[in-house]
Scaffold this motif. Structure first.
Motif, mmCIF file in Angstrom:
data_model
loop_
_atom_site.group_PDB
_atom_site.id
_atom_site.type_symbol
_atom_site.label_atom_id
_atom_site.label_comp_id
_atom_site.label_asym_id
_atom_site.label_seq_id
_atom_site.Cartn_x
_atom_site.Cartn_y
_atom_site.Cartn_z
ATOM 1 N N ALA A 181 40.986 -44.334 54.310
ATOM 2 C CA ALA A 181 40.092 -45.491 54.349
ATOM 3 C C ALA A 181 38.700 -45.092 54.844
ATOM 4 O O ALA A 181 37.687 -45.547 54.314
ATOM 5 N N ALA A 182 38.639 -44.226 55.859
ATOM 6 C CA ALA A 182 37.348 -43.776 56.383
ATOM 7 C C ALA A 182 36.588 -42.955 55.344
ATOM 8 O O ALA A 182 35.374 -43.098 55.191
ATOM 9 N N ALA A 183 37.298 -42.104 54.607
ATOM 10 C CA ALA A 183 36.653 -41.301 53.564
ATOM 11 C C ALA A 183 36.126 -42.196 52.448
ATOM 12 O O ALA A 183 35.012 -41.988 51.948
ATOM 13 N N GLN A 184 36.898 -43.222 52.059
ATOM 14 C CA GLN A 184 36.442 -44.147 51.026
ATOM 15 C C GLN A 184 35.235 -44.948 51.503
ATOM 16 O O GLN A 184 34.295 -45.182 50.744
ATOM 17 N N ALA A 185 35.244 -45.376 52.762
ATOM 18 C CA ALA A 185 34.113 -46.128 53.308
ATOM 19 C C ALA A 185 32.858 -45.257 53.364
ATOM 20 O O ALA A 185 31.761 -45.717 53.061
ATOM 21 N N ALA A 186 33.023 -44.001 53.744
ATOM 22 C CA ALA A 186 31.870 -43.095 53.799
ATOM 23 C C ALA A 186 31.309 -42.852 52.402
ATOM 24 O O ALA A 186 30.084 -42.799 52.215
ATOM 25 N N THR A 187 32.178 -42.716 51.416
ATOM 26 C CA THR A 187 31.730 -42.521 50.035
ATOM 27 C C THR A 187 30.994 -43.757 49.534
ATOM 28 O O THR A 187 29.933 -43.646 48.921
#
Length: 141
Positions: free
Chosen positions: A99-105
């Motif tokens: 979820a954090a990686a998707q939010a950062a992207t």
């Protein structure tokens, strides 16, 4: 009864046993949990700690006959619960990382540069006046 008592542990671990005769007809039974060959789960140090029971043979047999109500059964149930909690925490950690990686992207694609993309040119350096000498600095006036 020993194998029946250990079935809950066998679902998560490969088990090794060590039997040692002690003084006064006591016996120490040590159960060594290990990683199951080919399993993706790597036991934590707390999960893989040996379980030792020291008593005379009749007492160990009686305790093992108690099954889930005995000390070994309760310890196995506690370790199983602990292993399940650790697995759930690992899954939650992986979901949070995803979820954090998707939010950062999503955040990096939403940000637009507000400054012009062409660099600002610095003024070209000027040469000293023609009448300047190395001994005297050039006058600004």
């Amino acid at each position: 009864m020993l194998i029946t008592s250990l079935l809950p542990l066998l679902t998560h671990y490969s088990l090794g046993f060590d039997l040692v005769a002690g003084p006064d007809e006591t016996v120490t039974l040590t159960i060594l949990p290990r990683k199951v060959a080919g399993a993706t789960h790597n036991p934590q140090a707390a999960e893989a700690r040996p379980i030792s029971i020291t008593a005379n043979a009749a007492e160990i047999d009686a305790e093992l006959e108690r099954g889930a109500d005995g000390a070994l059964g309760q310890l196995i149930a506690s370790r199983k619960t602990l292993a399940d909690q650790i697995a759930q925490q690992r899954e939650a950690d992986e979901a949070a990382k995803t979820a954090a990686a998707q939010a950062a992207t999503a955040k990096s694609t939403a940000i637009k540069p507000s400054a012009p993309t062409t660099p600002i040119k610095a003024p070209a350096p000027t040469s000293p006046p023609a009448d300047a000498t190395p001994a005297e600095p050039a006058s600004l006036w």
